[in-house]
Design a protein around this motif. Structure first.
Motif, short mmCIF file in Angstrom:
data_model
loop_
_atom_site.label_atom_id
_atom_site.label_comp_id
_atom_site.label_asym_id
_atom_site.label_seq_id
_atom_site.Cartn_x
_atom_site.Cartn_y
_atom_site.Cartn_z
N ARG A 141 0.87 -1.17 0.00
CA ARG A 141 0.00 0.00 0.00
C ARG A 141 0.91 1.22 0.00
N ILE A 142 0.65 2.13 -0.89
CA ILE A 142 1.60 3.24 -1.07
C ILE A 142 1.01 4.56 -0.60
N LEU A 143 1.86 5.23 0.23
CA LEU A 143 1.60 6.63 0.57
C LEU A 143 2.73 7.38 -0.13
N TYR A 144 2.45 8.55 -0.62
CA TYR A 144 3.58 9.25 -1.22
C TYR A 144 3.57 10.73 -0.92
N ALA A 145 4.79 11.27 -0.96
CA ALA A 145 4.95 12.71 -0.72
C ALA A 145 6.04 13.20 -1.67
N ARG A 146 5.87 14.44 -2.19
CA ARG A 146 6.88 14.95 -3.12
C ARG A 146 7.89 15.88 -2.40
N ASP A 147 7.69 16.04 -1.12
CA ASP A 147 8.71 16.77 -0.33
C ASP A 147 8.64 16.31 1.13
N ALA A 148 9.65 16.71 1.90
CA ALA A 148 9.79 16.25 3.29
C ALA A 148 8.67 16.77 4.17
N GLU A 149 8.23 18.00 3.89
CA GLU A 149 7.19 18.61 4.70
C GLU A 149 5.88 17.82 4.60
N THR A 150 5.53 17.47 3.35
CA THR A 150 4.32 16.66 3.13
C THR A 150 4.45 15.31 3.81
N ALA A 151 5.67 14.75 3.70
CA ALA A 151 5.92 13.44 4.33
C ALA A 151 5.63 13.52 5.83
N LEU A 152 6.09 14.61 6.45
CA LEU A 152 5.89 14.76 7.89
C LEU A 152 4.40 14.87 8.23
N GLU A 153 3.66 15.59 7.37
CA GLU A 153 2.21 15.71 7.55
C GLU A 153 1.55 14.35 7.54
N ILE A 154 1.98 13.52 6.53
CA ILE A 154 1.40 12.17 6.41
C ILE A 154 1.72 11.34 7.65
N LYS A 200 2.16 12.23 10.58
CA LYS A 200 1.38 12.58 11.76
C LYS A 200 0.09 11.74 11.82
N LYS A 201 -0.37 11.39 10.59
CA LYS A 201 -1.65 10.64 10.55
C LYS A 201 -1.43 9.14 10.49
N GLU A 202 -0.38 8.75 9.73
CA GLU A 202 -0.17 7.30 9.55
C GLU A 202 1.28 6.91 9.76
N ILE A 203 1.45 5.76 10.36
CA ILE A 203 2.81 5.23 10.52
C ILE A 203 3.00 4.12 9.50
N PRO A 204 3.89 4.34 8.47
CA PRO A 204 4.11 3.29 7.45
C PRO A 204 5.02 2.18 7.98
N ASP A 205 5.11 1.14 7.22
CA ASP A 205 6.01 0.03 7.60
C ASP A 205 7.45 0.31 7.12
N LEU A 206 7.55 1.21 6.14
CA LEU A 206 8.89 1.55 5.63
C LEU A 206 8.80 2.89 4.90
N ILE A 207 9.89 3.62 4.93
CA ILE A 207 9.92 4.86 4.15
C ILE A 207 10.99 4.69 3.08
N LEU A 208 10.59 4.88 1.84
CA LEU A 208 11.53 4.88 0.71
C LEU A 208 11.83 6.35 0.44
N LEU A 209 13.08 6.75 0.75
CA LEU A 209 13.36 8.18 0.85
C LEU A 209 14.44 8.64 -0.14
N ASP A 227 13.34 10.87 16.56
CA ASP A 227 11.99 10.99 17.12
C ASP A 227 11.51 9.61 17.59
N LYS A 228 11.15 9.58 18.88
CA LYS A 228 10.72 8.31 19.49
C LYS A 228 9.59 7.65 18.71
N LYS A 229 8.71 8.54 18.23
CA LYS A 229 7.50 8.07 17.56
C LYS A 229 7.81 7.38 16.23
N TYR A 230 8.88 7.85 15.55
CA TYR A 230 9.13 7.34 14.19
C TYR A 230 10.39 6.49 14.05
N LYS A 231 11.22 6.49 15.11
CA LYS A 231 12.56 5.94 14.89
C LYS A 231 12.57 4.45 14.52
#
Lengths: 734, 120
Positions: B28-41, B43-52, B71-75
């Protein structure tokens, strides 16, 4: 009988050599003899019958008084001896008379007159006075004589003059008088003196002056010259000795002898020729040390005028020099001289010989300066050469003295400073030519250097301020200059104007950085679209978007292969660039070659099999582990195997490893088409792939070579066209 | 349950292609075209992996990576660096705190293999 007696008495009375006067008891003159007319010039009759007081015509009142007082004393029985009275004769001349008186007594013993005897002593007095004067004169001569004069009689000193008293170290003549002669003669001279005295006694003639030694009262010896003459002193035979003090002369003689010895010594140790001229310019002395070149044999100078024997050019110089000497000045002349066909240069220093301020002649000290001149000439030439050299060379030379002032700068230095030599030399280097920002630091360093507190830095870079305010960058090499005593006097700096070089270097560095940046950017910018192209093609090929036809597949596979090739090319270019810049990181670790071969072999095996090729390994046992970058070495091996797979259509690929001459030798051998003779040397050059036989980048082998080189190994290929190729790599083991 | 992958990349074409590939592979893919958008996402969802991707418009990928790993929440979210920059990776990915990297252009099989491995 009575008559006879009377007659006799009369005769004696008249013939007496003395003037006789007979007085009666009352003092009346009874009789006077004829002597009165001879002595005084009066007749006896003038006085007979008159009182003694009446003799005033020739006796002074004082004389009359004396004679009468004498009579009175006699009458009273007091004895009175001879005494002297003065009288005046008829001519008025003074005469001296000795007086003796006799009184007569009658039968009763009463005073009955008497006689006065007057003896003329005028002549005697005159003689006595003359003698006294003469003796006084004589004594005063003796006393004032500069020579010591002594008289001895029977071997004893009876007289010494003041000078002799002084010579003998006494204060008064009494200290010397009554000493024996021999007491005053030095033991060395006693025998001489004794024989001389004896000789004089025999011959009665004077003895000439000879040198003797006397002894002073304090016991010290004194050199004297003595002569003696026999004399009669106060009626006795005596010897008069004239003594001349020659100790001063002796001392002077000694000094003179010493001085002469010293002069000889000095002359013998001198390397210079010494001439003496008299006031007429005639050579009077010539000293030439052995080995010196002399214009004529030494003796041929003596007695000749310089103008007669010296060549004209020297004569002219000598004339002027001697003229200077005559004016009391020293002078110096330098002249060339040809002596027996050889060329010499002499330097003569002429000084006047003065005696009581008057010119007596000149001394010339002549030095052969031929060698010195040659050396000086050589030195001058060398200096000139050096000067020329430092002026034509592009290196800047600056000598800075301890006082921070420039004492020398060459042409390159002037050019660098865009100034003239005269505007630089003598100026304070730091205040004028070092930019203010660096000035105090550089000055402190310089002063520490001058105090010997620090050693010069081998290379020193600083900025130089030009007259027009522009800045030059200079790289200096500094040397501390020392004087002959080893004391620091300044610095010699050789500088290179590196302004342009530094600018170029800065530009080059910037260019490298730009290139690096460019490569990084371009690789990124190329790879990003490539990724999309590749992924798009791959997705279609993988059937993600549905089935594709066979020919569609083959077309897309061509596309994908070339995308991969492009990607590899970009990677290779970046790798090589990193290697060129020395930025490629090598991580060396202990590496087991057989296991490394195995890994690569396993990776490549599917590719070989896909083409239907055999791939085998022949790895010897017991190969030593080596220090190597595993990943990079794997890259080399994979590249070589990959190349072989691509180049081989059928047959086999053999990978072998063995130990040979202390090296691990790896070999990848194939049965492919081989490499032409002319292509073999170009294999490891960049983009050298002659024929694009397979999808290579043309950089793979160049990268392999870089990696092998970094491991201090070698890589080469052996091949014959059509008969396969062998790629060899050797790596040092241990 | 399909694994969620947050793909952060400013390249729309590649983003689309990767999304297409991964969705086809069951992610299942979430995507962001910049870091700021990624951070917004995030906040709402925790993915299983980030392809960065690293090179992003404003906040850079490596900075985002470091931020998340602090960040404890994302590390705990694995991060797979996905970049064309051969200069910045591979030596640097570990220092950013990322788990692994994959260079563009990439082999789809390698990508999927790495994702599977990191989301196991």
């Amino acid at each position: 009988m009575q008559d006879n007696d009377s007659r006799k008495y009369r005769l004696i009375f008249e013939e007496s050599p003395d003037l006789l006067i007979q007085l009666d008891a009352k003092g009346t003159i009874i009789d006077i003899n004829q002597r009165i007319s001879e002595i005084i010039g009066h007749k006896p009759e003038e006085f007979v019958g008159r009182s003694f007081d009446s003799l005033t015509s020739f006796l002074t009142p004082k004389s009359i008084e004396l004679v009468l007082a004498d009579f009175e004393k006699k009458i009273r029985g007091i004895n009175v001896g001879i005494y002297e009275i003065e009288a005046v004769n008829k001519d008025g001349a003074k005469i001296f008379l000795d007086v003796v008186s006799r009184t007569l007594k009658d039968e009763t013993g009463a005073f009955d007159g008497g006689y006065v005897f007057l003896h003329d002593i005028t002549e005697y007095k005159a003689l006595q006075s003359a003698l006294k004067d003469s003796e006084n004169n004589y004594l005063s001569i003796i006393e004032s004589s500069p020579d010591g004069i002594g008289i001895h009689c029977d071997g004893k000193i009876i007289f010494v003059n003041r000078q002799l008293v002084k010579m003998l170290g006494a204060e008064r003549p009494e200290e010397i008088i009554s000493k024996t002669v021999m007491e005053l003669v030095h033991p060395d001279s006693r025998a001489d003196v004794a024989s001389r005295i004896k000789k004089m006694g025999e011959s009665g003639t004077a003895l000439s002056m000879i040198e003797e030694k006397f002894i002073r009262l304090d016991g010290t010896a004194i050199d004297i010259e003595a002569g003696a003459s026999p004399i009669c002193y106060r009626g006795r035979p005596a010897v008069m000795v004239v003594v001349h003090d020659i100790s001063e002369r002796k001392r002077n003689e000694k000094v003179l002898i010493d001085a002469r010895a010293q002069i000889n010594m000095i002359l013998s140790s001198m390397q210079d020729i010494v001439f003496m001229f008299d006031s007429e310019g005639i050579f009077r002395f010539c000293h030439s040390p052995a080995g010196t070149a002399l214009y004529l044999p030494a003796q041929e100078f003596i007695g000749k005028n310089y103008a007669k024997i010296m060549p004209p050019h020297v004569t002219e110089l000598l004339k002027n020099a001697l003229k200077e000497n005559k004016n009391g000045k020293t002078s110096e002349i330098e002249y060339p001289l040809e002596i027996r066909g050889e060329y010499f240069v002499f330097l003569a220093k002429l000084s006047p010989i003065l005696s009581w301020g008057s010119y007596q002649g000149s001394v010339a000290v002549v030095r052969d300066i031929t060698e010195r001149k040659k050396h000086a000439e050589q030195l001058r030439t060398e200096r000139k050469k050096l000067r020329q050299y430092i002026n034509i060379c592009s290196v800047i030379f600056v000598v800075i003295n301890m006082d921070e002032k420039v004492s020398l700068i060459n042409k390159a230095g002037c050019e660098m400073l865009a100034s003239n030599e005269e505007d630089i030399v003598g100026k304070n280097w730091f205040d004028n030519f070092i930019p203010e920002a660096e000035r105090s630091t550089v000055k402190i360093t310089f002063n520490k250097l001058m105090k010997g507190q620090i050693d010069p830095v081998e290379e020193f870079r600083n900025e130089i301020l030009r007259k027009n305010g522009t800045i030059r960058k200079v790289l200096w090499r500094n040397t501390v200059l020392r004087d002959e005593n080893g004391l620091i006097t300044g610095t010699l700096s050789a500088g290179e104007d590196i302004t342009e070089k530094m600018d170029l270097l800065d530009k080059a560095q910037m260019a490298v950085q730009a290139k690096e940046q460019f490569m990084a950017t371009i690789s990124h910018e190329l790879r990003t679209p490539l990724a999309s192209i590749k992924e798009g093609i791959s997705a279609v090929l993988d059937g993600v978007s549905g089935e594709i036809k066979k020919d569609q597949r083959s077309l897309l596979e061509i596309s994908k292969r070339n995308v991969d090739r492009l990607a590899r090319l970009i990677n290779n270019v970046l790798d090589l660039q990193k290697m060129d810049l020395g930025q490629m990181e090598f991580i060396y670790e202990e590496t087991d070659i057989p296991s490394l071969i195995n890994e690569v072999y396993e990776t490549m095996l599917p590719l070989a099999r896909k083409k239907g090729l055999d791939m085998t390994k022949q790895v010897r046992d017991g190969l030593p582990k080596i220090q190597a970058d595993k990943d990079k070495l794997s890259q080399v091996l994979a590249n070589l195997i990959g190349n072989s797979i691509h180049a081989t259509e059928k047959g086999s690929i053999t990978i072998s490893a063995l130990l040979e001459e202390g090296n691990i030798k790896l070999c990848v051998k194939d049965t492919g088409k081989g490499i032409s003779r002319e292509d073999l040397p170009k294999l490891f050059l960049r983009f050298s792939q002659i024929k694009r036989r397979f999808g290579g980048t043309g950089l793979g082998l160049a990268i392999c070579k870089e990696i092998v080189d970094a491991h201090k190994g070698t890589i080469w290929a052996e091949s014959q066209e059509g008969q396969g190729s062998s790629f060899m790599v050797t790596l040092p083991a241990g | 349950m399909n694994k969620k992958i947050l793909v952060v990349d400013d390249e729309p074409d590649l983003l689309e292609l990767v999304t297409f590939r991964l969705e086809n592979s069951g992610f299942r893919i979430l995507y962001a075209r910049d870091a700021e958008t990624a951070l917004e996402i995030l906040k709402k969802e925790i993915p299983d992996l980030i392809l960065l991707d690293l090179l992003l418009p404003k906040l850079q990928g490596d900075d985002l990576c470091r931020m998340l790993k602090k960040d404890k929440k994302y590390k705990k979210i694995p991060i797979l660096i996905f970049t064309a920059s051969i200069v910045r990776v591979p030596s640097n990915f570990a220092s950013m705190g990322a788990e692994d990297y994959i260079l563009k252009p990439f082999e789809a099989d390698d990508l999927i293999e790495k994702i599977n491995y990191l989301t196991k």
